[in-house]
Design a protein around this motif. Sequence first.
Motif, mmCIF file in Angstrom:
data_model
loop_
_atom_site.group_PDB
_atom_site.id
_atom_site.type_symbol
_atom_site.label_atom_id
_atom_site.label_comp_id
_atom_site.label_asym_id
_atom_site.label_seq_id
_atom_site.Cartn_x
_atom_site.Cartn_y
_atom_site.Cartn_z
ATOM 1 N N TRP A 338 0.844 -0.807 -0.491
ATOM 2 C CA TRP A 338 -0.119 -0.092 0.416
ATOM 3 C C TRP A 338 0.989 1.568 0.204
ATOM 4 N N THR A 339 -0.021 2.571 -0.322
ATOM 5 C CA THR A 339 0.776 3.968 -0.611
ATOM 6 C C THR A 339 0.214 4.528 0.400
ATOM 7 N N THR A 356 -2.072 4.824 8.159
ATOM 8 C CA THR A 356 -0.168 4.879 7.626
ATOM 9 C C THR A 356 0.539 4.943 9.007
ATOM 10 N N GLN A 363 5.992 7.341 2.980
ATOM 11 C CA GLN A 363 6.087 7.864 1.830
ATOM 12 C C GLN A 363 6.716 7.641 0.689
ATOM 13 N N GLY A 365 8.353 5.064 1.694
ATOM 14 C CA GLY A 365 7.789 3.109 1.159
ATOM 15 C C GLY A 365 8.808 2.132 1.984
ATOM 16 N N GLY A 370 7.813 2.972 -3.963
ATOM 17 C CA GLY A 370 7.136 3.700 -2.697
ATOM 18 C C GLY A 370 6.329 3.554 -2.106
ATOM 19 N N THR A 371 5.546 1.787 -2.363
ATOM 20 C CA THR A 371 4.786 1.238 -1.270
ATOM 21 C C THR A 371 5.509 0.374 -0.387
ATOM 22 N N SER A 372 4.231 0.174 0.915
ATOM 23 C CA SER A 372 4.703 -0.239 1.929
ATOM 24 C C SER A 372 4.220 -1.463 2.414
#
Length: 686
Positions: A338-339, A356, A363, A365, A370-372
């Motif tokens: 997810w971002t 978040t 931001q 990631g 850029g995703t986590s």
Amino acid sequence: MNRLAGVTSPYLLQHADNPVDWWPWGPEAFEEAKRRDVPVLLSVGYSACHWCHVMAHESFEDEAAAAYMNEHFVSVKVDREERPDVDAVYMEAVQAATGQGGWPMSVFMTPDGEPFYFGTYFPPEPRHGMPSFRQVLEGVHSAWTSRRDEVGEVAAKITRDLAERELSIASAGVPTEETQALALLQLTRDIDPASGWFSGDTKFPSSMVVEFLLRRHARAGSVAALEMAEGLCDAMARSSLYDQVGGGFHRYVLTPRSGGPLVPHFEKMLYDNALLCRVYAHLWRATGSDLARRVALESADFMVRELRTTEGGFASALDADSEDPLTGEHVEGAYYAWTPAQLVEVLGEDDGALATAYFGVTQEGTFEHGTSVLQLPQDGPVVDAEKIADVRRRLLAARAERPAPGRDDKIVAAWNGLAIAALAECGAYFDRPDLVERATEAADLLVRVHMDGRARLARTSKDGHVGANVGVLEDYGDVAEGFLALAAVTGEGVWLEFAGFLVDLVLDQFTAEDGSLYDTAHDAEQLIRRPQDPTDTATPSGWTAAAGALLSYAAHTGSQAHRTAAERALGVVHALGPRAPRFIGHGLAVAEALLDGPREVAVVGRAEDPARAELHRTALLGTAPGAVVAVGLPRAADGSGGEFPLLADRTLVRDRSAAYVCRHFVCARPTTEPVELAAQLGTVRP
């Protein structure tokens, strides 16, 4: 299409349209290699294996590579989950020759099945010191045609070396208190108390070791064992190894070279989730931990929601890869990452910001592009549990709209046995009769589809059709364990009877003269070596799984033959436990049951009596290692009445439901009080 078109394995079917002229494992492939006088290329993998898919796309779908393979080799494709015996024998050769192993596994062998060159993944071009797959093919072909005598000598030597590796435990003796204490001491040296994990950059689930630690605490009162179990379970559940949205566990996590949060390898296996579901339920049973309860139930619900098949069994795995909703590419982990913007889109500004922070999404990631991957950082905000539960539900609903990972729909007998035990116990502990029903339906499938008229097990089935491969030792041990757990929860003695058929076959077909156990039956296909491995991998070894089932069945029935077989098999734990406890955790857990008795609990009373139900639940919640539980009507000396041998001559006490606890041929006073029964079974929580 090639010769894989008619098989039942989803993994093999993924290769049915390859330009490679694949053969399934069987005598026909080796006869063809002899006729053509060419080597056999054995390629072993499984459906959820990311690098198996990569090599397939790069090389097996390539027309030029396929043409070279077809001209100079007989290529054989094996699903390691269907043929663990083939995988084990040749993986042992790979590890002996190269010092490492893994999948995809690539083995070149003579038409007699003798290996002479090994590897795992080979890239399409030379890379990072590795030769390209084409270079390997050309090198092996050159050696075969110009140095045949040398190749034959190497193959013969490797085969001889493998054949000489048979284990003997005749003089090992049964595990002792010292065995268990030394094993615990070694584990304390391997653990990182700051993180809770065992040392090493690659971190796999530690379910079998945790089960040993919980049993060690229950029997010996070891505070260190309980703290280690809690630390491991907390670390696993808070990390990205655990799917924080949908429940269930990924295969393993890696420590990034640059530091930062752990990164998972995203495939989700039935066996991991069954084992971890059960061990978190046992942690809750020992401590009352809310986290353990949540993880156990979420993992159970994950298995039912995403792995259950229409036939009532449980599929083997979910793939690591799926289509990235942002790029449209098929990549690893896309379904789970997810971002911050995606969280806000689903949850709104306020709840998106909360998620978040709570799940450690950044931001920049923590994964790729850029995703986590969601986790629970130690320094995250404290949030109301109901609020987070609502956030999880909304994220799960939104994620369900993404392209889902592929599912390997084959039913593996052993892994379904593990799932049956986990779901039955979770259903009993947490008042979820639906989970007991799902466990019963899976057990029924194994009996109807996998078990023949002689009680011999088939390894796999798909879409209700039984596969051609015979069951191995882990199938018999794990399915028997599942049936025994189901018998304890449901009070239906038929499951004890079915377990008895299976453990009798262990004695008849898998046991050596010195009491050691083989992974294949006496009448199974003879490979270049008969596989025999007492150590755990991702699942309990067949050896110690069978020992546990033998021990439990002996406690239920009083069979000395089964108990003696269990004790002889556990000699390997006495030999290996103090030196390598992380690799024989299940054996150490069974040894704790042996040293404790195990205790035999008989609960008698009328089916409609709430007092019997309360005593039964108390018995199931007992922490005494490996305790067996029978519940039903009193059983007369002539066998009439209750369905379990343990109920024989057990009567009501003053016309009230009662529980009897025995071990080592000595019985405690029968009790009608749940509190007294709990004390007899060591269920007083710290």
